[in-house]
Design a protein around this motif. Sequence first.
Motif, mmCIF file in Angstrom:
data_model
loop_
_atom_site.group_PDB
_atom_site.id
_atom_site.type_symbol
_atom_site.label_atom_id
_atom_site.label_comp_id
_atom_site.label_asym_id
_atom_site.label_seq_id
_atom_site.Cartn_x
_atom_site.Cartn_y
_atom_site.Cartn_z
ATOM 1 N N LEU A 101 38.906 25.091 34.651
ATOM 2 C CA LEU A 101 40.133 25.005 33.842
ATOM 3 C C LEU A 101 41.079 23.949 34.412
ATOM 4 C CD1 LEU A 101 41.787 26.387 31.483
ATOM 5 C CD2 LEU A 101 42.820 27.796 33.255
ATOM 6 N N LEU A 102 41.248 23.947 35.725
ATOM 7 C CA LEU A 102 42.158 22.993 36.361
ATOM 8 C C LEU A 102 41.592 21.569 36.329
ATOM 9 C CD1 LEU A 102 43.298 25.109 39.442
ATOM 10 C CD2 LEU A 102 44.650 24.549 37.408
ATOM 11 N N GLU A 103 40.275 21.451 36.405
ATOM 12 C CA GLU A 103 39.649 20.132 36.343
ATOM 13 C C GLU A 103 39.819 19.505 34.961
ATOM 14 O OE1 GLU A 103 35.779 21.147 37.753
ATOM 15 O OE2 GLU A 103 36.294 20.813 39.868
ATOM 16 N N GLN A 104 39.852 20.349 33.920
ATOM 17 C CA GLN A 104 40.035 19.844 32.548
ATOM 18 C C GLN A 104 41.489 19.489 32.255
ATOM 19 O OE1 GLN A 104 38.531 23.139 30.284
ATOM 20 N NE2 GLN A 104 36.461 22.913 31.123
ATOM 21 N N HIS A 105 42.424 20.042 33.012
ATOM 22 C CA HIS A 105 43.851 19.852 32.743
ATOM 23 C C HIS A 105 44.299 18.472 33.215
ATOM 24 C CE1 HIS A 105 48.191 20.660 32.699
ATOM 25 N NE2 HIS A 105 47.911 21.677 31.915
ATOM 26 N N ALA A 106 45.207 17.870 32.460
ATOM 27 C CA ALA A 106 45.737 16.564 32.843
ATOM 28 C C ALA A 106 46.511 16.674 34.154
ATOM 29 C CB ALA A 106 46.653 16.035 31.740
ATOM 30 N N PRO A 107 46.478 15.638 35.013
ATOM 31 C CA PRO A 107 47.262 15.661 36.259
ATOM 32 C C PRO A 107 48.750 15.832 35.960
ATOM 33 C CG PRO A 107 45.733 13.808 36.247
ATOM 34 C CD PRO A 107 45.703 14.391 34.873
ATOM 35 N N GLU A 108 49.406 16.641 36.766
ATOM 36 C CA GLU A 108 50.822 16.934 36.554
ATOM 37 C C GLU A 108 51.394 17.404 37.895
ATOM 38 O OE1 GLU A 108 53.464 19.780 33.544
ATOM 39 O OE2 GLU A 108 51.285 19.696 33.349
ATOM 40 N N PRO A 109 52.523 16.853 38.344
ATOM 41 C CA PRO A 109 53.016 17.222 39.677
ATOM 42 C C PRO A 109 53.800 18.544 39.703
ATOM 43 C CG PRO A 109 54.422 15.532 38.734
ATOM 44 C CD PRO A 109 53.338 15.791 37.724
ATOM 45 N N PHE A 110 53.545 19.359 40.710
ATOM 46 C CA PHE A 110 54.278 20.604 40.944
ATOM 47 C C PHE A 110 54.629 20.702 42.420
ATOM 48 C CE2 PHE A 110 51.850 21.484 37.115
ATOM 49 C CZ PHE A 110 52.788 22.099 36.299
ATOM 50 N N ASP A 111 55.748 21.339 42.715
ATOM 51 C CA ASP A 111 56.128 21.574 44.111
ATOM 52 C C ASP A 111 55.382 22.769 44.689
ATOM 53 O OD1 ASP A 111 58.326 19.576 44.311
ATOM 54 O OD2 ASP A 111 59.218 20.841 42.741
ATOM 55 N N VAL A 112 55.242 23.808 43.864
ATOM 56 C CA VAL A 112 54.701 25.089 44.336
ATOM 57 C C VAL A 112 53.701 25.627 43.323
ATOM 58 C CG1 VAL A 112 55.264 27.443 45.057
ATOM 59 C CG2 VAL A 112 56.946 25.638 45.371
ATOM 60 N N VAL A 113 52.625 26.219 43.834
ATOM 61 C CA VAL A 113 51.709 26.945 42.962
ATOM 62 C C VAL A 113 51.534 28.358 43.507
ATOM 63 C CG1 VAL A 113 49.626 26.124 44.157
ATOM 64 C CG2 VAL A 113 49.442 26.969 41.826
ATOM 65 N N LEU A 114 51.581 29.338 42.594
ATOM 66 C CA LEU A 114 51.243 30.725 42.932
ATOM 67 C C LEU A 114 49.865 31.005 42.363
ATOM 68 C CD1 LEU A 114 51.924 33.549 44.026
ATOM 69 C CD2 LEU A 114 53.008 34.058 41.852
ATOM 70 N N LEU A 115 48.947 31.408 43.230
ATOM 71 C CA LEU A 115 47.546 31.578 42.859
ATOM 72 C C LEU A 115 47.176 33.057 42.863
ATOM 73 C CD1 LEU A 115 44.832 30.048 42.346
ATOM 74 C CD2 LEU A 115 44.549 29.954 44.826
ATOM 75 N N SER A 116 46.599 33.515 41.759
ATOM 76 C CA SER A 116 46.110 34.898 41.660
ATOM 77 C C SER A 116 44.679 34.854 41.141
ATOM 78 C CB SER A 116 46.995 35.699 40.700
ATOM 79 O OG SER A 116 46.360 36.919 40.339
ATOM 80 N N ILE A 117 43.723 34.952 42.041
ATOM 81 C CA ILE A 117 42.323 34.871 41.640
ATOM 82 C C ILE A 117 41.478 35.664 42.632
ATOM 83 C CG2 ILE A 117 41.709 32.785 42.953
ATOM 84 C CD1 ILE A 117 40.706 33.415 39.277
ATOM 85 N N GLY A 118 40.374 36.242 42.154
ATOM 86 C CA GLY A 118 39.449 36.889 43.080
ATOM 87 C C GLY A 118 38.869 38.213 42.647
ATOM 88 N N VAL A 119 39.581 38.962 41.807
ATOM 89 C CA VAL A 119 39.061 40.276 41.413
ATOM 90 C C VAL A 119 37.725 40.126 40.692
ATOM 91 C CG1 VAL A 119 39.432 42.254 39.881
ATOM 92 C CG2 VAL A 119 41.278 41.488 41.377
ATOM 93 N N ASN A 120 37.607 39.132 39.822
ATOM 94 C CA ASN A 120 36.347 38.943 39.093
ATOM 95 C C ASN A 120 35.245 38.365 39.978
ATOM 96 O OD1 ASN A 120 37.272 39.852 36.449
ATOM 97 N ND2 ASN A 120 38.548 38.023 36.458
#
Length: 240
Positions: A101-120
């Motif tokens: 999903l992130l590889e398909q998304h256009a580049p865009e700058p952010f200061d902070v990312v909150l990541l929630s992944i792993g249950v699946n």
Amino acid sequence: MSHIETLAKILLGPLLLMQGLYTRRITPKLPEAEGERQGVAGSGDALRLLIVGDSAAAGVGASTQDEALSGRLVSRLAADYQVSWKLLARSGLDSQALLALLEQHAPEPFDVVLLSIGVNDVTSTLALDQWLARQQRLMTLLCDKFAVKQIVLSPLPPMHLFPALPQPLRWYLGYRARRFNAHLADLAQRVDQCTMLTIRLAPEAGLMASDGFHPGPQIYGQWADDAAEVIDRRFRISRQ
């Protein structure tokens, strides 16, 4: 794979598989929270926030995004910052699907990312070392493509306490979740940009969603409080 996990698969494999299939069939499929998935809120120093992940990031268990993780977190941060935010999340995503999903998304700058992944990933057959390699790829992608300066990792929930899971499946997934968490914490300590949240989102009676698997609004609020505190502290240090 640990000795305990190997032994559990040998002794309990067919039972764990049957319980997994049964649980998936009878667990209600709750929708993702409704509402905006990007916007600008608050005033103050500019803070560009990206929230990415699975069904919990997408707000399953809350009726609107305002009650979910994204809305609660933006609301907390908007008291001190002008928050430009975006949510990229979908039910059912594992680490590999999130990478895609992130590889398909256009580049865009952010200061902070909150990541929630792993249950699946925990509920699949994915090995721990493969999972860690995917976490490292996610971190690299976020820093390189999205210019992220701060990555806030959400720990896997205490699946050994999930009311929707029968025993021994509950014990087995809880054991895997704890192992994944311990190694994720080690990884976070080795990566300067990373902070792992320490909040224990215990699924207390009445605070979980009706499926017994996802957070309810109050747990999303606790999660957002913890994340906002970490983001604020790290962001202020980086601006000095």
